[in-house]
Design a protein around this motif. Structure first.
Motif, short mmCIF file in Angstrom:
data_model
loop_
_atom_site.label_atom_id
_atom_site.label_comp_id
_atom_site.label_asym_id
_atom_site.label_seq_id
_atom_site.Cartn_x
_atom_site.Cartn_y
_atom_site.Cartn_z
N ASN A 180 37.67 35.25 36.95
CA ASN A 180 39.04 34.82 36.66
C ASN A 180 39.21 34.55 35.17
O ASN A 180 38.58 33.67 34.61
N THR A 181 40.12 35.30 34.54
CA THR A 181 40.34 35.14 33.10
C THR A 181 41.00 33.81 32.77
O THR A 181 40.99 33.38 31.62
N PHE A 224 46.43 28.19 40.54
CA PHE A 224 45.45 29.10 39.95
C PHE A 224 44.46 29.63 40.99
O PHE A 224 44.28 30.83 41.17
N LYS A 225 43.79 28.68 41.65
CA LYS A 225 42.68 29.06 42.52
C LYS A 225 43.15 29.91 43.70
O LYS A 225 42.48 30.88 44.09
N TYR A 226 44.28 29.54 44.25
CA TYR A 226 44.76 30.30 45.41
C TYR A 226 45.18 31.71 45.01
O TYR A 226 44.93 32.67 45.75
N LEU A 227 45.82 31.85 43.87
CA LEU A 227 46.22 33.18 43.42
C LEU A 227 45.00 34.08 43.21
O LEU A 227 45.00 35.25 43.60
N GLU A 228 43.97 33.51 42.61
CA GLU A 228 42.77 34.32 42.40
C GLU A 228 42.02 34.57 43.70
O GLU A 228 41.36 35.60 43.87
N LEU A 270 43.58 35.17 46.49
CA LEU A 270 44.31 36.31 47.06
C LEU A 270 43.87 37.62 46.42
O LEU A 270 43.73 38.63 47.11
N VAL A 271 43.67 37.60 45.10
CA VAL A 271 43.21 38.81 44.42
C VAL A 271 41.86 39.24 44.98
O VAL A 271 41.63 40.43 45.27
N SER A 281 42.03 40.76 48.48
CA SER A 281 42.82 41.99 48.63
C SER A 281 41.99 43.26 48.51
O SER A 281 42.52 44.35 48.72
N ASN A 282 40.73 43.12 48.15
CA ASN A 282 39.87 44.31 48.00
C ASN A 282 40.45 45.30 46.99
O ASN A 282 40.46 46.51 47.22
N GLY A 283 40.96 44.76 45.89
CA GLY A 283 41.47 45.61 44.83
C GLY A 283 42.91 46.06 45.00
O GLY A 283 43.44 46.80 44.16
#
Length: 544
Positions: free
Chosen positions: A139-140, A431-435, A437-438, A441-443
């Protein structure tokens, strides 16, 4: 300490008066508390206390009428298909006034007789599994995460500082009733007779048939306000956020099933605050906990509703109705009112406005325009999402909907792109939840952040969303069919013209761009998309 002593003295006097009055009533009439067998049969216990001639003369009203009267300041409740005016009883209610204020405008049949067999089990302060995931290593924005935790003890101290007996009752009740509803109990025959004396009408959605009453109570009617219990509060914004963002999780109380929330659904919350009747719309997010849903709100200093919800203690209840389809708000033909939140104070709304806002009956829309009607699973092949602030909540609905289908059909191919706009780094939340989800999502999901006032060494996008940013964001993420071999060759205007033509002619994929945020931001994005030739009439939805 003084407040606790005053509370105990008050409770003592109340119990003496209540028990004495109860026994005198029972002695005089030969009646006692309802036997357990009577409770289990769910007889029409209130009906029995109403004289036949009074019952026959009762007018018939609808829930539409009830909602209109509530907006005008009436203090009404429904039980066993009957409408009661409890205004005079509120002031002398042994359990306090605030607990009755919380049930105004709702059906209290199960609560009045405490049918615990129909109630859900509650687990307070338990976080969703989505928030128990560790931060993704790549996570950036990890170095910017500074989410604070919610301290319920501080919240209770803040409530006590407001120094009223009602607030003291709230704190003691919330501390005393762990993993159970606050201050619920069986009501006696005396209390039942007292309530029966306040009857003013019949509600026509019910009938004199007991089976019909029970059937209507168990069905979910989106136009009727129901009470949900607050089981968890979380701060999902940074500790230095100018306006904190909180996540409130609610659970159903009785046996009814939680309605399914689809992308584009919203609910309405009704509260009585400082002599005003307030109605606000929020986006519900389905929880991974059974029979629970969450809302995300940003707390404003001048926001009556947001501050009121922020102050609610875990274990207390809130009045909610819905879900409604946002299609009714977006389509000019179907929109009966502004999508903005409504302040339903009797002092500033006339009867026609009250009927328009609080008692409006939206017909269930089959459209759900945020979903793809051309696909069996309603998923988009390519979905662009632009969100500003808490406008991200409909996007979270869409992302979770698509990822749920991905779990069912791993071969399902779609692409999701989210551009999340905020002013400063402290305004970004979740922050954490959004990442999470990413990662889940398997890309298939990519999130890009943009700040108008970024911190030093910010690596994501900066500035306001304009034509240049939209062109780069769209073209960097998705190449329409037939455009693979075309390069920019230093002429960005020519390239974007070709890009938009290819996007319009890409009939192989279903493509949609959905935006949600402050009205001025959405207006600017719509203008910018139109300027670069994006087919907004066919492929864009703007939620203001």
């Amino acid at each position: 300490m003084m407040w606790r002593i005053a509370y105990l003295i008050w409770i003592g006097f109340t119990l003496i008066a209540f028990i004495g009055g109860e026994y005198w009533y029972n002695f005089r009439n030969g009646n006692y508390f309802y036997r357990k067998s009577d409770l289990e049969t769910k007889q029409k216990r209130i009906h029995e206390k109403i004289p036949a001639d009074v019952y026959e003369r009762l007018p018939v009203v609808t829930w539409d009428d009830v909602n209109t009267r509530i907006a005008s300041g009436a203090q009404l409740v429904v039980a066993e298909g009957l409408l009661f005016d409890i205004r005079k009883w509120i002031r002398i209610h042994p359990g306090g006034a605030k607990i009755l204020h919380r049930v105004i405008g709702t059906d209290i049949t199960n609560d009045f007789f405490l049918d615990t067999s129909d109630q859900s089990k509650f687990t307070f302060d338990q976080k969703d599994s989505e928030n128990r995931h560790s931060m993704i290593q790549y996570n950036t924005l990890k170095k910017y995460d500074d989410t604070s935790s919610f301290d319920d003890s501080k919240q209770k101290k803040a409530v006590l500082k407001r120094r009223s007996i009602a607030n003291v009752f709230d704190v003691i009740n919330s501390s005393s009733f762990k993993n159970s509803r606050v201050a619920t109990h069986h009501h006696s025959t005396f209390a039942t007779t007292k309530l029966a004396s306040m009857v003013i009408a019949k509600v026509n959605e019910y009938s004199d048939n007991l089976h019909k009453i029970q059937q209507v109570e168990s069905e979910h009617n989106p136009h009727v306000f129901k009470r949900y219990i607050l089981v968890n509060k979380e701060i999902v914004s940074r500790s230095d956020a100018r306006r904190p963002v909180i996540k409130l999780t609610f659970q159903v109380i009785n046996y009814e099933q939680l309605p399914e929330f689809l992308p584009g659904d919203y609910i309405e919350i009704l509260c009585h605050i400082k002599g005003q009747v307030l109605l606000r719309s929020y986006t519900p997010l389905q929880s991974d906990k059974e029979k629970c849903f969450s809302i995300i709100i940003r707390v404003y200093e001048e926001g009556l509703m947001s501050r009121h919800l922020m102050k609610q203690l875990v274990g207390f209840e809130i009045k909610v109705r819905g879900p409604f389809d946002i299609s009714n708000q977006i389509s000019p033909v179907l929109s009966p009112s502004s999508p903005n939140s409504s302040n339903l104070s009797p002092s500033n709304l006339n009867p026609s406005h009250l009927s328009r806002y609080l008692s409006r009956y939206y017909e269930p829309s089959p459209r759900h325009i945020l979903l793809n009607s051309l696909s069996n699973d309603k998923c988009w092949d390519v979905l662009f999402m632009i969100a500003g602030g808490t406008g991200i909540t409909p996007m979270l609905q869409l992302i979770k909907y698509h990822l749920n289908y991905l779990n069912q059909s791993p071969d399902r191919n779609f692409k999701l792109f989210l551009l999340f706009a905020n002013e400063t780094i402290s305004d970004i939340f979740y922050f954490k939840y959004l990442e999470h989800l990413v990662a889940a999502s398997n890309g298939k999901l990519k999130i890009t952040y943009i700040l108008t006032r970024p911190p030093p060494n910010w690596e994501e996008l900066s500035g306001h969303i304009n034509e240049d940013i939209l062109c780069k964001w769209l073209s960097n993420n998705y190449i329409p069919d037939g455009l693979d071999q075309i390069t920019e060759n230093g002429n960005s205007t020519y390239y974007m013209k070709r890009y938009m033509q290819a996007l319009i002619q890409d009939f192989k994929h279903t493509i949609k761009l959905i935006t949600c945020g402050p009205p001025l931001m959405i207006d600017s994005i719509e203008e910018s998309l139109n300027n670069i030739g994006f087919p907004i009439n066919d492929k864009a939805i703007f939620i203001r």
